[in-house]
Scaffold this motif. Structure first.
Motif, mmCIF file in Angstrom:
data_model
loop_
_atom_site.group_PDB
_atom_site.id
_atom_site.type_symbol
_atom_site.label_atom_id
_atom_site.label_comp_id
_atom_site.label_asym_id
_atom_site.label_seq_id
_atom_site.Cartn_x
_atom_site.Cartn_y
_atom_site.Cartn_z
ATOM 1 N N ALA A 26 -1.325 6.433 -3.907
ATOM 2 C CA ALA A 26 -0.327 5.852 -4.802
ATOM 3 C C ALA A 26 0.845 6.813 -4.997
ATOM 4 N N LEU A 27 0.574 8.101 -5.149
ATOM 5 C CA LEU A 27 1.650 9.091 -5.294
ATOM 6 C C LEU A 27 2.504 9.160 -4.034
ATOM 7 N N GLU A 28 1.856 9.137 -2.876
ATOM 8 C CA GLU A 28 2.602 9.176 -1.613
ATOM 9 C C GLU A 28 3.491 7.940 -1.471
ATOM 10 N N LYS A 29 2.976 6.788 -1.855
ATOM 11 C CA LYS A 29 3.765 5.561 -1.785
ATOM 12 C C LYS A 29 4.947 5.627 -2.744
ATOM 13 N N GLN A 30 4.732 6.179 -3.948
ATOM 14 C CA GLN A 30 5.822 6.311 -4.909
ATOM 15 C C GLN A 30 6.905 7.239 -4.377
ATOM 16 N N LYS A 31 6.493 8.361 -3.761
ATOM 17 C CA LYS A 31 7.461 9.295 -3.192
ATOM 18 C C LYS A 31 8.255 8.637 -2.073
ATOM 19 N N LYS A 32 7.559 7.895 -1.218
ATOM 20 C CA LYS A 32 8.224 7.220 -0.108
ATOM 21 C C LYS A 32 9.187 6.162 -0.629
ATOM 22 N N LEU A 33 8.761 5.410 -1.639
ATOM 23 C CA LEU A 33 9.611 4.391 -2.236
ATOM 24 C C LEU A 33 10.857 5.016 -2.840
ATOM 25 N N ARG A 34 10.687 6.112 -3.552
ATOM 26 C CA ARG A 34 11.822 6.801 -4.164
ATOM 27 C C ARG A 34 12.782 7.302 -3.085
ATOM 28 N N ALA A 35 12.236 7.875 -2.011
ATOM 29 C CA ALA A 35 13.080 8.365 -0.924
ATOM 30 C C ALA A 35 13.866 7.212 -0.290
#
Length: 75
Positions: A26-35
């Motif tokens: 979930a954290l990785e997806k949030q980081k990718k989404l933010r990027a």
């Protein structure tokens, strides 16, 4: 816990590991989404900038063409 045949300690360890993996994904997806949001924002700004420059250049070209036509009519 009657439905599980494995010992409670093993189940607890597996459930914690599963939860930790889920949180990490979930954290990785949030980081990718933010990027990606930042990239879209930057590309939109860049597109607007170049679109504006193209409009200005087009207007200058049209003015130059109009002036050229008017000069030819005078001659």
């Amino acid at each position: 816990m009657q439905e599980f045949k494995s010992p409670s300690s093993r189940l607890a360890r597996l459930f914690h590991k599963g939860r930790d993996n889920w949180k990490q994904r979930a954290l990785e997806k949030q980081k990718k989404l933010r990027a990606l949001e930042i990239k879209v924002r930057d590309l939109s700004a860049s597109r607007d900038y170049w679109k504006n420059r193209a409009k200005i250049a087009e207007e200058k070209l049209q003015k130059a063409n109009i002036e050229t036509v008017q000069e030819k009519k005078r001659d």
